[in-house]
Design a protein around this motif. Structure first.
Motif, PDB file in Angstrom:
ATOM      1  N   GLU A   1       0.829  -1.211   0.000  1.00  0.00           N
ATOM      2  CA  GLU A   1       0.000   0.000   0.000  1.00  0.00           C
ATOM      3  C   GLU A   1       0.864   1.263   0.000  1.00  0.00           C
ATOM      4  O   GLU A   1       0.509   2.265  -0.619  1.00  0.00           O
ATOM      5  CB  GLU A   1      -0.955  -0.004   1.188  1.00  0.00           C
ATOM      6  CG  GLU A   1      -2.130  -0.938   0.996  1.00  0.00           C
ATOM      7  CD  GLU A   1      -3.147  -0.825   2.116  1.00  0.00           C
ATOM      8  OE1 GLU A   1      -3.278   0.277   2.699  1.00  0.00           O
ATOM      9  OE2 GLU A   1      -3.804  -1.836   2.386  1.00  0.00           O
ATOM     10  N   VAL A   2       1.992   1.217   0.689  1.00  0.00           N
ATOM     11  CA  VAL A   2       2.925   2.360   0.665  1.00  0.00           C
ATOM     12  C   VAL A   2       3.431   2.552  -0.758  1.00  0.00           C
ATOM     13  O   VAL A   2       3.457   3.672  -1.284  1.00  0.00           O
ATOM     14  CB  VAL A   2       4.119   2.148   1.629  1.00  0.00           C
ATOM     15  CG1 VAL A   2       5.126   3.287   1.499  1.00  0.00           C
ATOM     16  CG2 VAL A   2       3.639   2.011   3.059  1.00  0.00           C
ATOM     17  N   SER A   3       3.813   1.448  -1.388  1.00  0.00           N
ATOM     18  CA  SER A   3       4.314   1.508  -2.757  1.00  0.00           C
ATOM     19  C   SER A   3       3.288   2.123  -3.702  1.00  0.00           C
ATOM     20  O   SER A   3       3.599   3.005  -4.499  1.00  0.00           O
ATOM     21  CB  SER A   3       4.696   0.102  -3.236  1.00  0.00           C
ATOM     22  OG  SER A   3       5.094   0.130  -4.584  1.00  0.00           O
ATOM     23  N   VAL A   4       2.052   1.681  -3.594  1.00  0.00           N
ATOM     24  CA  VAL A   4       0.992   2.181  -4.477  1.00  0.00           C
ATOM     25  C   VAL A   4       0.729   3.672  -4.218  1.00  0.00           C
ATOM     26  O   VAL A   4       0.589   4.456  -5.164  1.00  0.00           O
ATOM     27  CB  VAL A   4      -0.297   1.342  -4.295  1.00  0.00           C
ATOM     28  CG1 VAL A   4      -1.480   1.985  -4.994  1.00  0.00           C
ATOM     29  CG2 VAL A   4      -0.077  -0.072  -4.794  1.00  0.00           C
ATOM     30  N   SER A   5       0.694   4.064  -2.959  1.00  0.00           N
ATOM     31  CA  SER A   5       0.455   5.478  -2.627  1.00  0.00           C
ATOM     32  C   SER A   5       1.570   6.368  -3.166  1.00  0.00           C
ATOM     33  O   SER A   5       1.315   7.445  -3.707  1.00  0.00           O
ATOM     34  CB  SER A   5       0.356   5.668  -1.114  1.00  0.00           C
ATOM     35  OG  SER A   5      -0.795   5.067  -0.627  1.00  0.00           O
ATOM     36  N   MET A   6       2.801   5.922  -3.012  1.00  0.00           N
ATOM     37  CA  MET A   6       3.920   6.715  -3.497  1.00  0.00           C
ATOM     38  C   MET A   6       3.922   6.764  -5.022  1.00  0.00           C
ATOM     39  O   MET A   6       4.225   7.806  -5.617  1.00  0.00           O
ATOM     40  CB  MET A   6       5.243   6.147  -2.966  1.00  0.00           C
ATOM     41  CG  MET A   6       6.413   7.050  -3.202  1.00  0.00           C
ATOM     42  SD  MET A   6       6.202   8.637  -2.339  1.00  0.00           S
ATOM     43  CE  MET A   6       7.442   9.596  -3.170  1.00  0.00           C
ATOM     44  N   ARG A   7       3.582   5.660  -5.658  1.00  0.00           N
ATOM     45  CA  ARG A   7       3.508   5.629  -7.119  1.00  0.00           C
ATOM     46  C   ARG A   7       2.450   6.628  -7.609  1.00  0.00           C
ATOM     47  O   ARG A   7       2.649   7.315  -8.613  1.00  0.00           O
ATOM     48  CB  ARG A   7       3.179   4.214  -7.608  1.00  0.00           C
ATOM     49  CG  ARG A   7       3.426   4.020  -9.071  1.00  0.00           C
ATOM     50  CD  ARG A   7       3.259   2.574  -9.545  1.00  0.00           C
ATOM     51  NE  ARG A   7       3.802   1.594  -8.632  1.00  0.00           N
ATOM     52  CZ  ARG A   7       3.085   0.602  -8.094  1.00  0.00           C
ATOM     53  NH1 ARG A   7       1.816   0.450  -8.391  1.00  0.00           N
ATOM     54  NH2 ARG A   7       3.650  -0.258  -7.283  1.00  0.00           N
ATOM     55  N   HIS A   8       1.347   6.721  -6.893  1.00  0.00           N
ATOM     56  CA  HIS A   8       0.302   7.682  -7.253  1.00  0.00           C
ATOM     57  C   HIS A   8       0.812   9.114  -7.114  1.00  0.00           C
ATOM     58  O   HIS A   8       0.575   9.964  -7.977  1.00  0.00           O
ATOM     59  CB  HIS A   8      -0.938   7.466  -6.380  1.00  0.00           C
ATOM     60  CG  HIS A   8      -2.082   8.331  -6.778  1.00  0.00           C
ATOM     61  ND1 HIS A   8      -2.262   9.603  -6.267  1.00  0.00           N
ATOM     62  CD2 HIS A   8      -3.085   8.120  -7.663  1.00  0.00           C
ATOM     63  CE1 HIS A   8      -3.326  10.130  -6.815  1.00  0.00           C
ATOM     64  NE2 HIS A   8      -3.852   9.259  -7.664  1.00  0.00           N
ATOM     65  N   LEU A   9       1.523   9.396  -6.026  1.00  0.00           N
ATOM     66  CA  LEU A   9       2.084  10.729  -5.827  1.00  0.00           C
ATOM     67  C   LEU A   9       3.050  11.080  -6.953  1.00  0.00           C
ATOM     68  O   LEU A   9       2.991  12.181  -7.514  1.00  0.00           O
ATOM     69  CB  LEU A   9       2.781  10.798  -4.467  1.00  0.00           C
ATOM     70  CG  LEU A   9       3.264  12.174  -4.025  1.00  0.00           C
ATOM     71  CD1 LEU A   9       3.179  12.286  -2.509  1.00  0.00           C
ATOM     72  CD2 LEU A   9       4.670  12.458  -4.468  1.00  0.00           C
ATOM     73  N   VAL A  10       3.925  10.155  -7.308  1.00  0.00           N
ATOM     74  CA  VAL A  10       4.882  10.398  -8.394  1.00  0.00           C
ATOM     75  C   VAL A  10       4.136  10.607  -9.711  1.00  0.00           C
ATOM     76  O   VAL A  10       4.501  11.477 -10.509  1.00  0.00           O
ATOM     77  CB  VAL A  10       5.904   9.243  -8.515  1.00  0.00           C
ATOM     78  CG1 VAL A  10       6.766   9.397  -9.756  1.00  0.00           C
ATOM     79  CG2 VAL A  10       6.782   9.184  -7.276  1.00  0.00           C
ATOM     80  N   GLY A  11       3.073   9.851  -9.928  1.00  0.00           N
ATOM     81  CA  GLY A  11       2.266  10.045 -11.133  1.00  0.00           C
ATOM     82  C   GLY A  11       1.654  11.437 -11.182  1.00  0.00           C
ATOM     83  O   GLY A  11       1.577  12.053 -12.248  1.00  0.00           O
TER      84      GLY A  11
ATOM     85  N   SER B   1       9.047   3.963  -4.177  1.00  0.00           N
ATOM     86  CA  SER B   1       7.896   3.080  -4.364  1.00  0.00           C
ATOM     87  C   SER B   1       8.354   1.642  -4.622  1.00  0.00           C
ATOM     88  O   SER B   1       7.821   0.693  -4.047  1.00  0.00           O
ATOM     89  CB  SER B   1       7.040   3.575  -5.534  1.00  0.00           C
ATOM     90  OG  SER B   1       6.015   2.666  -5.825  1.00  0.00           O
ATOM     91  N   GLU B   2       9.359   1.501  -5.460  1.00  0.00           N
ATOM     92  CA  GLU B   2       9.871   0.163  -5.800  1.00  0.00           C
ATOM     93  C   GLU B   2      10.505  -0.519  -4.591  1.00  0.00           C
ATOM     94  O   GLU B   2      10.402  -1.732  -4.426  1.00  0.00           O
ATOM     95  CB  GLU B   2      10.877   0.265  -6.944  1.00  0.00           C
ATOM     96  CG  GLU B   2      11.436  -1.055  -7.412  1.00  0.00           C
ATOM     97  CD  GLU B   2      10.377  -2.063  -7.845  1.00  0.00           C
ATOM     98  OE1 GLU B   2      10.584  -3.275  -7.594  1.00  0.00           O
ATOM     99  OE2 GLU B   2       9.355  -1.661  -8.424  1.00  0.00           O
ATOM    100  N   ALA B   3      11.149   0.259  -3.725  1.00  0.00           N
ATOM    101  CA  ALA B   3      11.760  -0.315  -2.518  1.00  0.00           C
ATOM    102  C   ALA B   3      10.683  -0.959  -1.644  1.00  0.00           C
ATOM    103  O   ALA B   3      10.864  -2.071  -1.132  1.00  0.00           O
ATOM    104  CB  ALA B   3      12.516   0.758  -1.735  1.00  0.00           C
ATOM    105  N   TYR B   4       9.555  -0.279  -1.493  1.00  0.00           N
ATOM    106  CA  TYR B   4       8.467  -0.853  -0.699  1.00  0.00           C
ATOM    107  C   TYR B   4       7.828  -2.045  -1.403  1.00  0.00           C
ATOM    108  O   TYR B   4       7.443  -3.014  -0.748  1.00  0.00           O
ATOM    109  CB  TYR B   4       7.419   0.216  -0.356  1.00  0.00           C
ATOM    110  CG  TYR B   4       7.722   0.883   0.961  1.00  0.00           C
ATOM    111  CD1 TYR B   4       7.214   0.385   2.148  1.00  0.00           C
ATOM    112  CD2 TYR B   4       8.556   1.991   1.017  1.00  0.00           C
ATOM    113  CE1 TYR B   4       7.505   0.978   3.363  1.00  0.00           C
ATOM    114  CE2 TYR B   4       8.860   2.590   2.226  1.00  0.00           C
ATOM    115  CZ  TYR B   4       8.340   2.088   3.388  1.00  0.00           C
ATOM    116  OH  TYR B   4       8.634   2.666   4.599  1.00  0.00           O
ATOM    117  N   ALA B   5       7.741  -2.001  -2.712  1.00  0.00           N
ATOM    118  CA  ALA B   5       7.193  -3.140  -3.460  1.00  0.00           C
ATOM    119  C   ALA B   5       8.108  -4.359  -3.316  1.00  0.00           C
ATOM    120  O   ALA B   5       7.622  -5.484  -3.127  1.00  0.00           O
ATOM    121  CB  ALA B   5       7.011  -2.779  -4.924  1.00  0.00           C
TER     122      ALA B   5
END
Length: 193
Positions: A98-108, A134-138
């Protein structure tokens, strides 16, 4: 015969004058087009971009931080269990994902902003740093799910990604992002508002 040379020279002069005027007109149009494309770039200024990027941090980063706290708590709960089962790992893995997805959204959201002409490479580095975070959390989520989470490489990857992110935020002078994430001097510690 005496009239022919005068007619030829008059026609020749006329063609020369027309060519000269066409050349000047073309050069003037070219110069005008050059200045119009330079003056009407349409790209936002760096300060306009900063304001929008900071607004994204202000809006989205608290959610990322909240998910990071939940992920940390879930992970601590997992490692405190003497014999965790797959359901325990799944819960911790999902929290990290979920952290990864949230950060990916912010970067988007950052990438969706029109970039200013100046500091494009630094802005691209900000996007790359956010994507690496984001990738680190994924990666950590995947390791937790596979029961390989005790490898220190995942923590090192998260710290390196966070350090790169804080460095780019500092370089681009994103004040609200800095409040949310911290600065490079914080040595990778998240500042929780």
């Amino acid at each position: 015969m005496g009239g022919e040379p005068a007619t030829e020279s008059r026609g020749s002069r006329l063609r020369t004058h027309i060519g000269w005027w066409v050349g000047i007109s073309s050069a003037a149009i070219g110069i005008l087009a050059f200045f119009l494309t330079r003056c009407e770039s349409g790209a936002p200024s760096l300060s306009e971009w900063r304001a929008k990027a900071d607004a994204i941090c202000e809006q989205e980063f608290p959610g990322v931080l909240q998910k990071m706290r939940a992920s940390d708590e879930s992970f601590l709960e997992l490692i405190r269990k003497p014999n965790p089962v797959q359901a325990d790992r799944n819960a911790a893995s999902d929290a990290s994902q979920e952290v990864s997805v949230s950060m990916r959204h912010l970067v988007g959201s950052w990438r969706a902003l029109e970039q200013p002409d100046e500091q494009r490479s630094e802005i691209d580095k900000l996007h790359a740093a956010g994507a690496a975070f984001s990738e680190a959390y994924a990666s950590h989520a995947s390791a937790i799910y596979s029961d390989e989470y005790m490898d220190e490489v995942y923590g090192d990857q998260e710290r390196a990604a966070l350090t790169a992110l804080t460095n780019q935020i500092e370089t681009l002078e994103l004040k609200e992002c800095k409040v949310q994430v911290g600065s490079p001097e914080d040595e990778g510690e998240i500042i929780v508002p």
